[in-house]
Design an enzyme around this catalytic site. Structure first.
Site, mmCIF file in Angstrom:
data_model
loop_
_atom_site.group_PDB
_atom_site.id
_atom_site.type_symbol
_atom_site.label_atom_id
_atom_site.label_comp_id
_atom_site.label_asym_id
_atom_site.label_seq_id
_atom_site.Cartn_x
_atom_site.Cartn_y
_atom_site.Cartn_z
ATOM 1 N N GLU A 129 0.839 -1.215 0.000
ATOM 2 C CA GLU A 129 0.000 0.000 0.000
ATOM 3 C C GLU A 129 0.866 1.255 0.000
ATOM 4 O OE1 GLU A 129 -2.790 1.259 -0.869
ATOM 5 O OE2 GLU A 129 -4.185 0.655 0.697
ATOM 6 N N THR A 182 -4.177 9.359 -4.604
ATOM 7 C CA THR A 182 -4.239 9.378 -3.138
ATOM 8 C C THR A 182 -3.159 10.295 -2.564
ATOM 9 O OG1 THR A 182 -5.172 7.166 -3.049
ATOM 10 C CG2 THR A 182 -4.093 7.923 -1.061
#
Ligand code: HSE
Length: 311
Positions: A129, A182
């Site tokens: 991630e 993001t």
């Protein structure tokens, strides 16, 4: 020992409105499909069977980085061949990177005789991630691993994850085809928060968890709003305020930006309401001339799971 496995790894909602980096919810669809083989050749080899042109160099691939982190903890020589079919569009805001990372480590663990706990697998998935978003947030990984509604209490290190059964809920998600990275969506966030605002926010987080635990839909509806993160990200998603207004008018309990966007999610009590809410949100983007997809489905009780094993 298994030779190969097939894993389904579902999309997830993170933040769930007020719970930035802390709350998450598993969906049933869309999901990634990952086929993996254990090999005696050390290392990781990745092929994508989709059209998203994601990197296949394991050092730059979310699943690859997660697998390399796992392999560092495996004393004997082992490697994996991995074929990934992304059912979750990258960058959509419904946990696409987390699904790749979680699905890969769940598959690897099955191939290695389930020697790691789910919490250990979370740590490996976090390494993946990090590649995608530049931050070790576990709010998509947790529901992707455990299913249901998840609370990540400790952020660094991630030691406390609680997975709770969610009450029956239908989720409507609209994904406008605009790019929101993001990392960019995290850069616009305030560095400090006034205490009064923080109190309102953690009151909502507490209310939302209580609402989920007691299946109090009215309390869930009153508790979803995010006073801190969403206002900072509003400008990144044209149509967000209008989509929310139309969703509420169509009967949604509430919702907001899905993760860091651009998708918008709404929670609903029935499938019929979720369908109407998905259509209402879609109408906003149709009017704006922005292409979009909608997903409607129930909350997922399971995270990533092996659906086929070959000995
Ligand atoms: N909690 C993260 C964020 C989720 O909002 O930045 C990113 O998908």
């Amino acid at each position: 020992m298994l030779d190969s496995v097939l894993v389904h790894s579902p999309a997830t909602l993170s933040n769930l409105g007020c719970g930035f980096d802390v709350l998450g919810l598993a969906l049933t669809a869309p999901y990634d499909t990952i086929r993996m083989w254990r090999t005696a050749v050390p290392g990781v080899r990745i092929r994508h069977l989709d059209g998203y042109c994601l990197p296949t160099d394991p050092a730059h691939n979310v699943a690859g980085v997660a697998l390399l982190a796992l392999l560092r903890e495996v004393p004997e020589a082992a490697g994996f061949d991995v074929e990934i079919t992304k059912g979750i569009r990258p960058g959509s805001g419904v946990g696409s990177s987390a699904a790749s990372a979680v699905g890969a480590v769940v598959g690897a663990n099955a191939l290695l005789g389930n020697r790691f706990t789910k919490m250990q697998l979370v740590e490996f998935a976090l390494a993946g991630e990090m590649v995608a978003s530049g931050a070790r947030h576990a709010d998509n990984i947790a529901p992707g691993m455990f299913g249901g509604f998840t609370v990540v209490r400790s952020l660094e290190p991630v030691t406390d994850i609680t997975a709770l059964a969610a009450p029956p809920l239908w989720v409507a998600v609209v994904h406008p085809q605009i790019e929101v990275k993001t990392s960019d969506a995290r850069r616009v966030l305030p560095a400090t928060v006034p205490l009064g605002l923080a109190v309102r926010q953690w009151a909502n987080v507490a209310g939302l968890v209580a609402g989920f635990l007691t299946a109090d839909y009215a309390l869930i509806s009153r508790s979803l709003d995010d006073y801190i993160v969403e206002p900072a990200r509003l400008a990144l998603i044209p149509g967000l305020a209008e989509a929310r207004a139309r969703a509420r008018a169509a009967g949604a309990l509430g919702g907001g930006i899905s993760g860091s966007g651009p998708s918008i999610f709404m929670l609903n009590q029935t499938e019929a309401t979720a369908q109407a809410v998905g259509a209402a949100m879609g109408s906003v983007f149709a009017e704006l001339g922005i292409a979009f997809n909608t997903y409607v489905g129930p909350v997922g009780t399971e995270g990533a799971r092996v659906v086929e094993e070959v000995l």
